[in-house]
Scaffold this motif. Structure first.
Motif, PDB file in Angstrom:
ATOM      1  N   SER A 213       0.836  -1.202   0.000  1.00  0.00           N
ATOM      2  CA  SER A 213       0.000   0.000   0.000  1.00  0.00           C
ATOM      3  C   SER A 213       0.866   1.246   0.000  1.00  0.00           C
ATOM      4  O   SER A 213       2.050   1.207   0.363  1.00  0.00           O
ATOM      5  CB  SER A 213      -0.951   0.022   1.202  1.00  0.00           C
ATOM      6  N   HIS A 236       4.070   0.942   2.555  1.00  0.00           N
ATOM      7  CA  HIS A 236       4.008  -0.177   3.497  1.00  0.00           C
ATOM      8  C   HIS A 236       4.341  -1.444   2.717  1.00  0.00           C
ATOM      9  O   HIS A 236       3.732  -1.727   1.689  1.00  0.00           O
ATOM     10  CB  HIS A 236       2.618  -0.293   4.130  1.00  0.00           C
ATOM     11  N   GLY A 240       6.049  -5.966   6.382  1.00  0.00           N
ATOM     12  CA  GLY A 240       5.716  -5.177   7.564  1.00  0.00           C
ATOM     13  C   GLY A 240       6.572  -3.936   7.693  1.00  0.00           C
ATOM     14  O   GLY A 240       6.283  -3.056   8.508  1.00  0.00           O
ATOM     15  N   ILE A 242       8.320  -0.277   6.702  1.00  0.00           N
ATOM     16  CA  ILE A 242       7.769   1.002   6.268  1.00  0.00           C
ATOM     17  C   ILE A 242       8.846   1.761   5.511  1.00  0.00           C
ATOM     18  O   ILE A 242      10.041   1.690   5.844  1.00  0.00           O
ATOM     19  CB  ILE A 242       7.277   1.834   7.466  1.00  0.00           C
ATOM     20  N   ARG A 350      -5.388   5.860   1.755  1.00  0.00           N
ATOM     21  CA  ARG A 350      -4.306   4.911   1.502  1.00  0.00           C
ATOM     22  C   ARG A 350      -4.729   4.007   0.337  1.00  0.00           C
ATOM     23  O   ARG A 350      -5.869   3.543   0.283  1.00  0.00           O
ATOM     24  CB  ARG A 350      -4.076   4.094   2.767  1.00  0.00           C
TER      25      ARG A 350
END
Length: 359
Positions: A213, A236, A240, A242, A350
């Motif tokens: 995303s 993302h 997991g 960032i 998002r």
């Protein structure tokens, strides 16, 4: 998709579309450095421009490529093994599909297309034609970027959980004066994020793995142009992790920088240009990745080296000797990330990846 003929070719005959600054200063010199590559033609909408480039690089008549103003005519007459497409963005998809349909392999400038839908069309056309499709995101071949990829892959900083990547300069007018298509929405399809952000989005995904995303914001903050001069997005990743990707046509001096943080160390590169530190959590250099060890692997003064590596990979992939990288799917993922950033900026939401084909 591997080519139909994996045997080694004596020479790969390459035709080039587009005679702008990146073609003249980077792609032609890089392709000419590959022993198995032969540039046979250059096409530009104005034949005079292609003729000027040809005469500048080949001052003697021997070996000078033929010049065309019409892309279709060049394909039909030259029947090249491969085509380099270094035109304004809005022509990438059309020219790529035509070249693939004519049986040629394709190296296309980034972004591979202004939209994900057009990029998918190109990927599908390459699969149907069983031809190599590569995207000119040459930063994957940079010495610093390769060292970072190796460090992360080897586990030198443990499990990576955050990346920040930035690419910024004063805008296309600073290095390609007169090429106004960069800031014309109908021809470029986007601004700093599509031009520069696509590079760092590709690096982030290449290093960290697939994204699921994006949220982002773009704006016209410093220039009077039709497309954004500044943008940032949060990615993302499926792991997991960032990431933050930033791009700007309105920040000087230029900056190309990457930071990565893992549970056993961190990477910091680009402060200043081409400098790098890869450290363990206690601040000591990661074994095998001290600054001196990394910098000994490449010449930081040789800015054409990544383009030469890209060109060599393209020719090697055509000959079946290496895997194409970045390939069409890599280019598609990067364009999807940028398009998701634009959609997020408009909607304030998002955006999930991959994008829905129906959108």
């Amino acid at each position: 998709m591997p080519p139909r003929t994996p045997h080694r070719l004596k020479a790969v005959r390459i035709a080039i579309a587009g005679a702008g600054a990146i073609t003249e200063r980077a792609h032609i010199p890089a392709l000419r450095s590959v022993a198995d590559a032969q540039i046979v033609a250059i096409q530009s909408r104005t034949a005079d421009k292609a003729e000027r480039v040809a005469r500048a690089i080949w001052p003697g008549d021997a070996g000078r490529p033929k010049v065309y103003s019409d892309f279709d005519e060049m394909l039909a007459r030259e029947r090249p093994d491969a085509v380099g497409i270094f035109t304004p963005n809005h022509l990438h998809c059309e020219f790529t599909v035509k070249a693939l349909s004519a049986g040629a392999h394709v190296l296309v400038e980034k972004p591979m297309a202004p939209t994900a839908a057009a990029a998918r069309e190109m990927v599908d056309a390459a699969a149907k034609a069983r031809r190599v499709l590569m995207v000119a995101m040459q930063q994957r071949f940079g010495g610093v970027e390769r060292a970072i990829k190796d460090a992360v892959t080897s586990g030198a900083i443990g499990r990576p959980h955050f990346i920040r990547a930035r690419l910024s300069h004063g805008g296309p007018e600073s290095w390609a004066p007169g090429q106004k298509w960069f800031t014309t929405a109908s021809q470029a399809g986007g601004g700093a994020m599509l031009d520069l952000g696509v590079h760092v989005a590709d690096l982030a995904i290449w290093i960290m793995g697939e994204a699921d995303s994006v949220s982002g914001q773009v704006g016209i903050l410093a220039k009077q142009i039709e497309v954004e001069d500044t943008g940032a997005m949060i990615i993302h990743f499926k792991s997991g992790a960032i990431g933050v990707v930033e791009a700007s046509w309105s920040s000087m001096p230029p900056l190309s920088a990457i930071e990565i943080y893992g549970d056993e160390g961190r990477v910091m590169a680009g402060y200043p240009r081409q400098d790098i530190s890869i450290l363990k959590a206690d601040g000591s250099p990661a074994p095998g990745f001290s600054r001196d060890e990394v910098m000994s692997r490449f010449d930081p003064r040789d800015r054409l080296a990544p383009f030469r590596e890209l060109a060599a990979n393209f020719v090697g992939a055509i000959q079946g000797r290496v895997k194409p990288s970045p390939d069409g799917n890599d280019g598609l993922r990067a364009v999807e990330a940028i398009e998701a950033c634009y959609r997020s900026s408009r909607s304030g939401t998002r955006i999930r990846l991959p994008l829905d084909r129906a959108q």
